[in-house]
Structure formats: C-alpha cells, structure tokens
Design an enzyme around this catalytic site. Structure first.
Site, PDB file in Angstrom:
ATOM      1  N   ILE A   1      -3.142  -3.329  -3.119  1.00 19.72           N
ATOM      2  CA  ILE A   1      -2.562  -3.559  -1.780  1.00 19.72           C
ATOM      3  C   ILE A   1      -3.552  -3.034  -0.729  1.00 19.72           C
ATOM      4  O   ILE A   1      -3.375  -1.990  -0.122  1.00 19.72           O
ATOM      5  CB  ILE A   1      -1.119  -3.026  -1.643  1.00 19.72           C
ATOM      6  CG1 ILE A   1      -0.967  -1.542  -1.988  1.00 19.72           C
ATOM      7  CG2 ILE A   1      -0.172  -3.849  -2.510  1.00 19.72           C
ATOM      8  CD1 ILE A   1       0.405  -0.973  -1.540  1.00 19.72           C
ATOM      9  N   HIS A   2      -4.574  -3.871  -0.534  1.00 22.58           N
ATOM     10  CA  HIS A   2      -5.667  -3.550   0.384  1.00 22.58           C
ATOM     11  C   HIS A   2      -5.154  -3.264   1.800  1.00 22.58           C
ATOM     12  O   HIS A   2      -5.491  -2.246   2.411  1.00 22.58           O
ATOM     13  CB  HIS A   2      -6.638  -4.744   0.481  1.00 22.58           C
ATOM     14  CG  HIS A   2      -7.023  -5.349  -0.826  1.00 22.58           C
ATOM     15  ND1 HIS A   2      -8.097  -4.904  -1.548  1.00 22.58           N
ATOM     16  CD2 HIS A   2      -6.500  -6.384  -1.547  1.00 22.58           C
ATOM     17  CE1 HIS A   2      -8.231  -5.637  -2.645  1.00 22.58           C
ATOM     18  NE2 HIS A   2      -7.274  -6.540  -2.660  1.00 22.58           N
ATOM     19  N   ASP A   3      -4.398  -4.232   2.327  1.00 25.63           N
ATOM     20  CA  ASP A   3      -4.063  -4.187   3.753  1.00 25.63           C
ATOM     21  C   ASP A   3      -3.143  -3.024   4.126  1.00 25.63           C
ATOM     22  O   ASP A   3      -3.356  -2.385   5.176  1.00 25.63           O
ATOM     23  CB  ASP A   3      -3.457  -5.526   4.184  1.00 25.63           C
ATOM     24  CG  ASP A   3      -4.465  -6.680   4.081  1.00 25.63           C
ATOM     25  OD1 ASP A   3      -5.672  -6.384   4.008  1.00 25.63           O
ATOM     26  OD2 ASP A   3      -4.040  -7.840   4.081  1.00 25.63           O
TER      27      ASP A   3
END
Ligand code: BDR
Ligand code: CA
Length: 375
Positions: A299-301
């Site tokens: 979950i980069h963002d």
C-alpha cells in the site's frame, strides 16, 4: 526539530493540529486507501483532490475518487479532474493491478457529488496562491498535473508548505520495468519537471518549512508496507464486523457468502467501508500473490499520505535525482546520485527507512474507527 503542522482555524478552536492538504491521485486501489486514511485522520484537513490519468483513465479516476469520498462521508471535498494524458506519451493504464475500473472487485454506487468546474492544475495553483505557505501537496500518481501547475506558476514550490511524492525507485528494483516505478514511468517528462522545479533548496527555504526539498517515497520504502489479511481482520474487528464487512453473521474471520462482485448475502447488514476494503484488496492481493510471491498488497500511497501528516514515520536522505527520458531500457528511471559524482546539490529528500509497524497500527486504528462510525 519537532514538526509543526499548520493549524487551521476551526481545528485550532477544537484544539487539534491539522495539516491542510491537497491530494493528487489516480484512484486506484491503494490511492483509495490513502483517501480513506486522510478522511479518517483528525490531523488532516483535506482541502481538495485532483485527478490524474494513471492506474485508470482520468474520468474513471474522478468517478472512483468521488465514490470513495462519498463512502467515507465526505461529499463536501472538491474533486477536480486534470489533464487526461501524460505530457508527451501515450497513456498506459494498469487494469491487471487495480481491476478494469480501478477498484478491484469492489462495486460502489455511482458518484453523486459534482465534479469541480476547475481544471486540476489550476486548482492547485489557485489554492496555493490563496493560502501561501499553508498547503501540503501529496502526489500519489503520475506527476502530470503537478508539472502543469508549476509550469503555470513557477513560484509554486515557494507557495506550498510541503510536497510529498509517492514515486520512483532509488536503491531498489522497479515495478514496471527493471528499474522504473509506475508513477514516474507513466509520465517521466512530468516527473523531471517537478524534481527540477521543486528541488531548488536555496530558494525554497523559509523560516517555518520543515524541509525545503520535496520528500519522495519510492518503492524502497513503500514495498515494505505490505497489507496482509490480518490487518483487515484487525480493522474489521475495530469496526465490529467480519473481515468481509458482514455484521452479526458468522464467526470473525469468516468470508462465506461473498460473491466475486462483493455483494453481501441478500438482506444481511454490512459495513460498507469494510466491505469495500475487502473487495478492493482481494483483487490487489491476488495480483501480488501472482507477481510478488505473497498474499497481501503493497500500500504505497497510504504510506506517503501518512508521512505527509507525520514526517517522523520515515527517515530521509537528501540526494540529487534526475529522471531518464531517453534510455533504451531505462526510460522513467529515477537516477539517484548517492555518491555525488555529478557535483550538483540535492533536490529530493528520499525516504530510506520507514516505521512500518507504527504506520500500520495507525492505519488500522484510524480507518477501523472511520468504518465503525459509518455503520
Ligand atoms: C504506484 O503505482 C500505482 O499503481 C499505485 O497506485 C502507486 O501510486 C506504485 O508504483
Ligand atoms: Ca496511485
């Protein structure tokens, strides 16, 4: 030095310090989680969201963004669409990662809130001029809108309080080509404009800026943020439901009765946010299970958005970064000059370490509480 976020007026009255924020995104599964985190965070004053083409086309991004904000109870947030193609290249989307509509297997009611009449880059410029030194810009997408904004207003880096970018890969492998990360790969010309324009530390420095340089979170740290089924189970428990969003039904952890499209069994009560997360993330987890060898999802963002609210979540190093535009194999690579062979001043604070457990505890608590309140 302790970070001192801007205190907005109504929040100050309530005694809560809040970061006034514009998010630029290409919603996208992990973008949608970041939006939920923003809404769930008492220290976030979400001013507006601008939409960029990327994971899906820009019209679908705007639809997803509004539908997710409505799900979270924030149909008051201004959502504007920006440029619908990269600056100099054909748009490539990624349905295999985020699903054909960008939200995996989830299905949300069609958005009812209106789309802003403002053009996304104009919104960024106008709001930054209206509140000089106050706004934090968080970018979770190709940098097309931000590049257009800075071309229109070269003072933008000095008008914003802070910029946090999810993009690039500085010491680790890429996720699109061997050395390139998706957001930069989609619009490398835009990324180059942004890194150049925002990276002038001398002219950006101000008395109350936590850092003069933009903070970039690349895959080096964002791929450490692995959302696992146990995180969803914890979040659902806080919301008082099963991990598929069903309420009062089977034992906690059961996912029985779930259709591929995510519909609950007829007549059963559901927690809409948990159901959304379960259905969106199931698609994302299946993708990561095929390509990255684990059943879970990067979950980069959300990690980038959480860092914009609390910079102590990451440790950064200042480095000179340039973007390759004409490589045979490497177009879109964020080339970081760690040994300073170019002799040019650093233009980016690159995140090199992140406190992942602290981030996940916060994500689960905040989004779980938001889901509980929206039952
Ligand atoms: C980035 O690419 C997109 O698919 C994600 O939403 C994230 O912003 C990660 O490379
Ligand atoms: Ca994104």
């Amino acid at each position: 030095m302790a970070y001192d976020p801007v205190v907005s007026e109504p929040a100050a009255k309530r005694g809560t310090q809040r970061t006034a924020m514009i998010v630029d995104c290409d919603t996208g599964i992990d973008d949608s989680l970041a939006l939920l985190y923003a809404v769930a965070s008492p220290d976030c004053d979400l001013v507006a969201v601008t939409c960029t083409a990327g994971n899906v086309d820009a019209r679908q991004v705007a639809e997803n963004t509004r539908a997710v904000l409505e799900l979270a109870g924030r149909s008051d947030v201004e959502v504007a669409i920006g440029r619908e193609t990269p600056l100099a290249r054909k748009l490539i989307t990624t349905p295999e990662t985020h699903g054909p509509r960008g939200i995996g297997y989830a299905e949300l009611p069609a958005a009812r809130m209106p789309l802003s009449s403002r053009f996304g880059p104009d919104l960024i410029v106008e709001e930054a001029r209206r509140r000089p030194g106050e706004l934090t810009l968080v970018t979770l997408a190709p940098l097309t809108n931000v590049a257009l904004a800075v071309l229109r207003e070269p003072e933008l880096p000095r008008l914003l309080r802070r910029v946090v970018i999810m993009g690039g890969s500085y010491r680790s492998a890429g996720n699109t080509a061997p050395t390139t990360e998706w957001n930069v790969n989609v619009d490398p010309e835009a990324a180059r404009i942004v890194f150049e324009a925002f990276g002038d530390e001398g002219s950006n420095r101000g008395p109350d800026r936590p850092s003069a340089l933009p903070t970039a979170l690349g895959l080096d740290v964002t791929e450490r943020a692995r959302f696992l089924p146990e995180h969803l189970a914890r979040l659902a428990a806080l919301a008082g439901c099963a991990p598929d969003g069903s309420m009062g039904g089977g034992p906690s952890g059961s996912s029985g009765g779930r259709s591929k499209g995510g519909g609950a069994a007829a007549g059963s009560a559901i927690n809409a946010i948990v159901r959304y997360l379960a259905d969106a993330l199931r698609f994302y987890m299946e993708f990561h299970s095929r390509y990255d060898g684990f059943y879970g999802a990067f979950i980069h963002d959300p990690l980038a958005l959480a860092t914009a609210l609390d910079p102590t979540l990451v440790r950064t190093e200042a480095v000179t970064v340039d973007v390759e535009l004409a490589g045979r194999l490497t177009t879109g690579e964020t080339v970081a000059d760690w040994r300073r062979v170019w002799g040019r001043p650093p233009n980016v604070d690159v995140a090199v370490e992140a406190e992942i457990d602290r981030f996940f505890d916060r994500f689960v608590e905040r989004v779980g509480a938001l889901a509980a309140g929206r039952t």
